[in-house]
Design an enzyme around this catalytic site. Structure first.
Site, PDB file in Angstrom:
ATOM      1  N   HIS A  18       0.844  -1.205   0.000  1.00 51.03           N
ATOM      2  CA  HIS A  18       0.000   0.000   0.000  1.00 51.03           C
ATOM      3  C   HIS A  18       0.875   1.249   0.000  1.00 51.03           C
ATOM      4  O   HIS A  18       0.682   2.169   0.790  1.00 51.03           O
ATOM      5  CB  HIS A  18      -0.971  -0.020   1.180  1.00 51.03           C
ATOM      6  CG  HIS A  18      -1.984  -1.108   1.073  1.00 51.03           C
ATOM      7  ND1 HIS A  18      -3.212  -0.948   0.456  1.00 51.03           N
ATOM      8  CD2 HIS A  18      -1.938  -2.414   1.464  1.00 51.03           C
ATOM      9  CE1 HIS A  18      -3.877  -2.089   0.485  1.00 51.03           C
ATOM     10  NE2 HIS A  18      -3.132  -2.995   1.091  1.00 51.03           N
ATOM     11  N   TYR A  23       4.584  -6.420   9.298  1.00 44.08           N
ATOM     12  CA  TYR A  23       4.391  -4.974   9.383  1.00 44.08           C
ATOM     13  C   TYR A  23       5.497  -4.324  10.215  1.00 44.08           C
ATOM     14  O   TYR A  23       5.952  -3.221   9.908  1.00 44.08           O
ATOM     15  CB  TYR A  23       3.041  -4.661  10.020  1.00 44.08           C
ATOM     16  CG  TYR A  23       1.844  -4.746   9.093  1.00 44.08           C
ATOM     17  CD1 TYR A  23       1.788  -5.664   8.054  1.00 44.08           C
ATOM     18  CD2 TYR A  23       0.754  -3.918   9.276  1.00 44.08           C
ATOM     19  CE1 TYR A  23       0.692  -5.749   7.228  1.00 44.08           C
ATOM     20  CE2 TYR A  23      -0.362  -3.993   8.454  1.00 44.08           C
ATOM     21  CZ  TYR A  23      -0.385  -4.912   7.427  1.00 44.08           C
ATOM     22  OH  TYR A  23      -1.479  -4.986   6.611  1.00 44.08           O
TER      23      TYR A  23
END
Length: 324
Positions: free
Chosen positions: A47, A313
């Site tokens: 993203h 992440y």
């Protein structure tokens, strides 16, 4: 913020060994996204292209009386948000047939936070980390800079869990605006009820402006960058609203496979409304939107994709902050 990220990653790593050690590692995903999208130092590995936004969430009466989490107290909960395009290319055209993302960080009055990470597709791209990693590797471009369509098709044929999201994307146009897409939570969570019950839930954010996609002519002629501009133009007319719709699962509904939808007849209720008041700026840039960061009353399902997100992440977040 960094403390929340590390806490979530450590919580995932403290799970039983058998539950957290697929052959795919978090570093494998970082490498796979680099192979797909190239090296973009200091940018999110997934993203990569997106826009920050700010807003507020207010729970509905139905949520206040049913769900024990302070997220549903009925107070206005400030939110930092980020709309985004899927993938690791910060210059991907906004008309691409790929998922759109909406991530949120809610800041509760007691100082705790709650994260959401959602996609505009009702299912994820694979059932588990191994299958997803294999799909990413199958999509790697060859010497000519293009992916091998036959290799991808063969992989999807051998791994049917990777087909539902691709079929949905092929059959639905890309969103006309970030404000005209429905965003799905994908994973299964459990929420504590006031009577001590443990409710099995999935959710989605439904746009109050209604769903609207690009038509064929718009897909062919749209500029590379229009989503952020359309969002800002819409916000000049007033706040953009999304209704948070909670879906109640049955015992037989999967809590470990985000590539499978629950039956369409499951009971739902409106848990509240998220209103976005402004967009732009860099407030979301330092936030790691790990969906395992949950407020009191929430717990995660057995989904291995969800569990893999925290360490992946955290690695991406650390590399991004250090300019890698």
């Amino acid at each position: 913020m960094l403390r929340s990220t590390l806490a979530a990653a450590l919580a995932t790593l403290s799970l039983p060994l058998a539950a957290q050690t697929p052959s795919a590692s978090p570093y494998d995903f970082i490498d796979a996204f680099r192979a797909l999208s190239g090296e973009h130092k200091g940018i999110r590995k997934g993203h990569a292209k997106g826009v920050c936004a700010q807003g507020e969430f207010v729970a509905s009466e139905a949520a206040r009386t049913r769900l024990a989490s302070p997220l549903f107290s009925g107070q206005g909960i400030p939110a930092q948000l980020r709309f985004s395009m899927a993938g690791g290319n910060p210059r991907v055209p906004d008309s691409t047939r790929s998922p759109r993302g909406l991530a949120a960080r809610f800041e509760l009055p007691d100082g705790s936070v709650h994260h959401l990470a959602m996609l505009s597709t009702p299912v994820f791209g694979a059932k588990d980390p191994d299958s997803f990693l294999g799909l990413l590797r199958a999509q790697r471009p060859g010497p000519d800079g293009k992916p091998d369509a036959q290799r991808i098709a063969a992989y999807r044929e051998a791994h049917p869990d990777t087909r539902p999201q691709a079929e949905w994307l092929a059959g639905n146009p890309p969103p006309w605006s970030y404000a005209t897409a429905t965003y799905h939570g994908l994973h299964t969570f459990y929420v504590q009820g006031w009577q001590g019950e443990r409710l099995k839930v999935r959710w989605y954010l439904q746009p109050q402006d209604g769903e609207k996609g690009l038509d064929a002519a718009e897909m062919a002629s749209a500029p590379a960058d229009f989503l952020a501009q359309r969002l800002e133009e819409r916000l000049r007319q007033g706040a953009v609203g999304f209704d948070w719709i909670m879906v109640l699962g049955e015992p037989e509904d999967t809590d470990d496979d985000p590539s499978r939808q629950w039956p369409a007849d499951r009971a739902v209720f409106k848990a509240g409304t998220l209103r976005i008041s402004q967009a732009g700026g860099e407030a979301c840039t330092p936030i790691n939107f790990d969906p395992n960061v949950l407020s009191a009353g929430f717990s995660a399902g057995a989904d291995p994709i969800l569990r893999m997100r925290s360490p992946a992440y955290a690695i991406s977040f650390g590399q991004r902050l250090s300019g890698q």
